[in-house]
Design an enzyme around this catalytic site. Structure first.
Site, PDB file in Angstrom:
ATOM      1  N   GLU A  43     -20.780 -64.343 -75.351  1.00  0.00           N
ATOM      2  CA  GLU A  43     -21.050 -63.239 -76.236  1.00  0.00           C
ATOM      3  C   GLU A  43     -20.173 -62.486 -76.379  1.00  0.00           C
ATOM      4  O   GLU A  43     -19.513 -62.291 -75.406  1.00  0.00           O
ATOM      5  CB  GLU A  43     -22.759 -62.647 -74.973  1.00  0.00           C
ATOM      6  CG  GLU A  43     -23.424 -61.963 -76.691  1.00  0.00           C
ATOM      7  CD  GLU A  43     -24.108 -62.581 -77.232  1.00  0.00           C
ATOM      8  OE1 GLU A  43     -24.177 -63.152 -78.572  1.00  0.00           O
ATOM      9  OE2 GLU A  43     -25.357 -63.602 -76.760  1.00  0.00           O
ATOM     10  N   ASP A  46     -16.842 -64.029 -80.507  1.00  0.00           N
ATOM     11  CA  ASP A  46     -16.045 -64.621 -81.642  1.00  0.00           C
ATOM     12  C   ASP A  46     -15.512 -63.704 -82.756  1.00  0.00           C
ATOM     13  O   ASP A  46     -13.954 -64.275 -83.025  1.00  0.00           O
ATOM     14  CB  ASP A  46     -17.121 -64.626 -81.998  1.00  0.00           C
ATOM     15  CG  ASP A  46     -18.336 -63.376 -82.643  1.00  0.00           C
ATOM     16  OD1 ASP A  46     -17.815 -62.347 -82.118  1.00  0.00           O
ATOM     17  OD2 ASP A  46     -19.625 -63.637 -83.381  1.00  0.00           O
ATOM     18  N   GLY A 136     -33.203 -56.009 -86.686  1.00  0.00           N
ATOM     19  CA  GLY A 136     -32.416 -55.126 -84.783  1.00  0.00           C
ATOM     20  C   GLY A 136     -33.229 -55.875 -83.707  1.00  0.00           C
ATOM     21  O   GLY A 136     -32.909 -55.376 -82.783  1.00  0.00           O
ATOM     22  N   GLY A 138     -31.308 -58.630 -83.136  1.00  0.00           N
ATOM     23  CA  GLY A 138     -30.891 -59.165 -81.834  1.00  0.00           C
ATOM     24  C   GLY A 138     -30.714 -60.766 -82.866  1.00  0.00           C
ATOM     25  O   GLY A 138     -29.945 -61.587 -82.125  1.00  0.00           O
ATOM     26  N   SER A 140     -30.038 -62.068 -85.433  1.00  0.00           N
ATOM     27  CA  SER A 140     -28.926 -62.199 -87.032  1.00  0.00           C
ATOM     28  C   SER A 140     -29.677 -61.576 -88.476  1.00  0.00           C
ATOM     29  O   SER A 140     -30.095 -63.197 -89.424  1.00  0.00           O
ATOM     30  CB  SER A 140     -28.722 -63.077 -86.979  1.00  0.00           C
ATOM     31  OG  SER A 140     -27.116 -63.232 -87.564  1.00  0.00           O
ATOM     32  N   ASP A 186     -22.818 -65.164 -86.015  1.00  0.00           N
ATOM     33  CA  ASP A 186     -23.839 -65.404 -87.741  1.00  0.00           C
ATOM     34  C   ASP A 186     -24.320 -65.595 -88.373  1.00  0.00           C
ATOM     35  O   ASP A 186     -24.938 -66.970 -88.998  1.00  0.00           O
ATOM     36  CB  ASP A 186     -24.700 -64.508 -86.681  1.00  0.00           C
ATOM     37  CG  ASP A 186     -24.577 -63.247 -85.329  1.00  0.00           C
ATOM     38  OD1 ASP A 186     -24.362 -64.126 -85.188  1.00  0.00           O
ATOM     39  OD2 ASP A 186     -24.780 -61.576 -85.847  1.00  0.00           O
ATOM     40  N   TYR A 236     -20.096 -51.024 -80.505  1.00  0.00           N
ATOM     41  CA  TYR A 236     -20.083 -52.715 -81.723  1.00  0.00           C
ATOM     42  C   TYR A 236     -18.136 -52.349 -81.647  1.00  0.00           C
ATOM     43  O   TYR A 236     -16.844 -52.883 -80.871  1.00  0.00           O
ATOM     44  CB  TYR A 236     -20.706 -52.891 -82.301  1.00  0.00           C
ATOM     45  CG  TYR A 236     -20.101 -53.739 -82.198  1.00  0.00           C
ATOM     46  CD1 TYR A 236     -20.803 -55.738 -82.146  1.00  0.00           C
ATOM     47  CD2 TYR A 236     -19.001 -54.812 -83.674  1.00  0.00           C
ATOM     48  CE1 TYR A 236     -20.505 -57.173 -82.387  1.00  0.00           C
ATOM     49  CE2 TYR A 236     -19.160 -56.455 -83.915  1.00  0.00           C
ATOM     50  CZ  TYR A 236     -19.776 -56.673 -82.985  1.00  0.00           C
ATOM     51  OH  TYR A 236     -19.790 -58.488 -83.382  1.00  0.00           O
TER      52      TYR A 236
HETATM   53  C1  GAF Z   1     -23.325 -59.393 -83.473  1.00  0.00           C
HETATM   54  C2  GAF Z   1     -22.574 -60.025 -84.423  1.00  0.00           C
HETATM   55  F1  GAF Z   1     -22.717 -59.997 -85.911  1.00  0.00           F
HETATM   56  C3  GAF Z   1     -21.858 -61.413 -83.950  1.00  0.00           C
HETATM   57  O1  GAF Z   1     -20.052 -61.675 -84.681  1.00  0.00           O
HETATM   58  C4  GAF Z   1     -21.052 -61.213 -82.395  1.00  0.00           C
HETATM   59  O2  GAF Z   1     -20.071 -60.471 -82.289  1.00  0.00           O
HETATM   60  C5  GAF Z   1     -22.169 -61.127 -81.186  1.00  0.00           C
HETATM   61  O3  GAF Z   1     -23.108 -59.465 -82.113  1.00  0.00           O
HETATM   62  C6  GAF Z   1     -22.227 -61.112 -80.228  1.00  0.00           C
HETATM   63  O4  GAF Z   1     -22.170 -61.669 -79.715  1.00  0.00           O
HETATM   64  O5  GAF Z   1     -24.113 -60.251 -83.681  1.00  0.00           O
END
Ligand code: GAF
Length: 405
Positions: A43, A46, A136, A138, A140, A186, A236
């Site tokens: 997590e 990426d 929302g 988580g 995707s 994602d 974020y």
């Molecule tokens: C979100 C982002 F879109 C992903 O790219 C990733 O960074 C994730 O948070 C955290 O691992 O889903």
């Protein structure tokens, strides 16, 4: 698959019905879908060029529609949080301001994908969106919408790009039109997910190794805290900036290249917060590689232990968890037969993912359920209730064209 979530066929039927109702014309000619995902481990690695281990879900976004003769675009959606279908109209005379981000927010994903489509200009079209990916949550929902839309455009006007460039184009749409400086995970897994497998993605080389995940003795349970998360806020992007700052102080291109030894040596040049963020990323990248190896060997206990370490690190070092997620993880870990549990996705709400023995599923759900009764009542329109059990055929598949006949 969770019995309470509509199947792809049901979503397509609902979207077709709405299309005929709104446009008063014959059935749409094209139908496509793209999956949401759950990340098993890896997590916030990426965008640091590290490794991630997501799997595509059987929760999908469907787009049905037809090309029109002009340049006008109309998109209608009938998802969860609105009583009436919502609609957006714009035209595509020259790819000018019509594609600028604006209101409504959901249409920005569509505009962004058109903007970054690799075979412009796209023709006018009418389309309807339907989704079983909770918004929302988580899981995707935005990437599945982007990838479904890209797949839809490919049916109207084929591009010659490969699958990875499709994922990258959808990631750009998220950057420019949703304002989220996300990594590639994602969109990548939504385009390239493989049934019966998780994908170990190297986010630097963009190569992926499928990891089999079809043991009938194993269950992956996704639990929605029903705390809605939004990655468009400042947290974020701030995490991403902190990582870039840490990498630059360590003299590395990205934290992928850093070791814990590098971090210790640079300790007095980093403030406390930046140091904790970097430590999470460096250790999480390593954990993800070890976890994928453990999964391949069927070493589920070891995998579960790494999941919990990942959660604790996200809670204490990266600070992206919340009370509800922590409680869900703790409760799951109290049940015999549970290997591991953690928050999944960007954090600040959303879902947990739990790996457990198939025979422990009912008692695990019973044990977790009382934790979020008020959330589940408040969110009755959510297509997925708080606890979703992907017991059978629990992995999804890649985005694809669907047969309408
Ligand atoms: C979100 C982002 F879109 C992903 O790219 C990733 O960074 C994730 O948070 C955290 O691992 O889903």
């Amino acid at each position: 698959m969770a019995s309470s979530c509509p199947s792809v066929a049901e979503l397509v039927a609902a979207a077709r019905g709405l299309y005929v109702q709104v446009f008063g014309e014959e059935a749409p000619r094209v139908a496509v879908c793209a999956p949401g995902r759950v990340n098993l481990i890896g997590e916030h690695t990426d965008y640091n060029q590290g490794f991630v281990l997501p799997m595509a879900l059987p929760l999908v976004t469907v787009v049905v529609g037809s090309q029109t003769s002009g340049q006008d675009v109309t998109v209608v959606t009938a998802t969860e949080d609105a009583d009436e279908p919502r609609r957006v109209d714009f035209s595509l005379p020259s790819y000018g301001s019509a594609l600028s981000p604006g209101l409504p927010n959901w249409a920005n994903y569509v505009k962004g994908v058109i903007q970054h489509y690799r075979a412009p200009p796209v023709p006018g079209f009418r389309a309807v969106i339907a989704s079983s990916v909770p918004l929302g949550g988580g899981l995707s929902s935005s990437a599945s919408l982007e990838v479904a839309f890209y797949t839809f455009l490919q049916q109207l006007q084929p591009d010659d790009g490969d699958k990875v460039s499709k994922a990258v184009a959808c990631q750009k749409a998220e950057h420019t039109h949703a304002g989220v400086p996300c990594g590639i995970m994602d969109q990548f897994v939504s385009v390239l997910g493989r049934e019966g497998h998780a994908l170990l993605i190297d986010c630097r080389s963009l190569e992926a190794t499928p990891v089999p995940l079809a043991d009938p003795g194993l269950v992956i349970l996704i639990t929605n805290s029903n705390v809605k998360h939004s990655l468009t806020g400042s947290e974020y992007p701030m995490r991403r900036r902190q990582c870039e700052e840490a990498a630059s102080i360590l003299g590395k291109d990205s934290l992928r290249d850093a070791t814990m030894k590098d971090l210790e040596e640079a300790r007095d040049r980093l403030d406390d917060v930046t140091c904790r963020r970097a430590r999470h990323v460096i250790e999480e990248i390593e954990r993800t590689v070890r976890a994928a190896e453990a999964l391949k060997r069927g070493a589920y206990k070891e995998f579960g232990k790494l999941m919990v370490e990942s959660h604790n690190s996200l809670r204490d070092l990266y600070e992206v968890s919340c009370r509800e997620l922590d409680e869900l993880v703790c409760a799951a870990m109290e049940v015999e037969g549970v290997f591991g549990s953690r928050m999944t996705g960007g954090g600040f709400g959303g879902c947990t993912v739990t790996l457990l023995q198939a025979h422990a599923i009912d008692r695990t759900i019973l044990h977790i359920q009382p934790l979020s009764p008020q959330h589940s009542r408040a969110e009755q329109k959510d297509p997925c209730p708080p606890n979703n059990n992907f017991r059978e055929g629990f992995t999804g598949f890649a985005s694809k064209m669907l047969n309408l006949n």
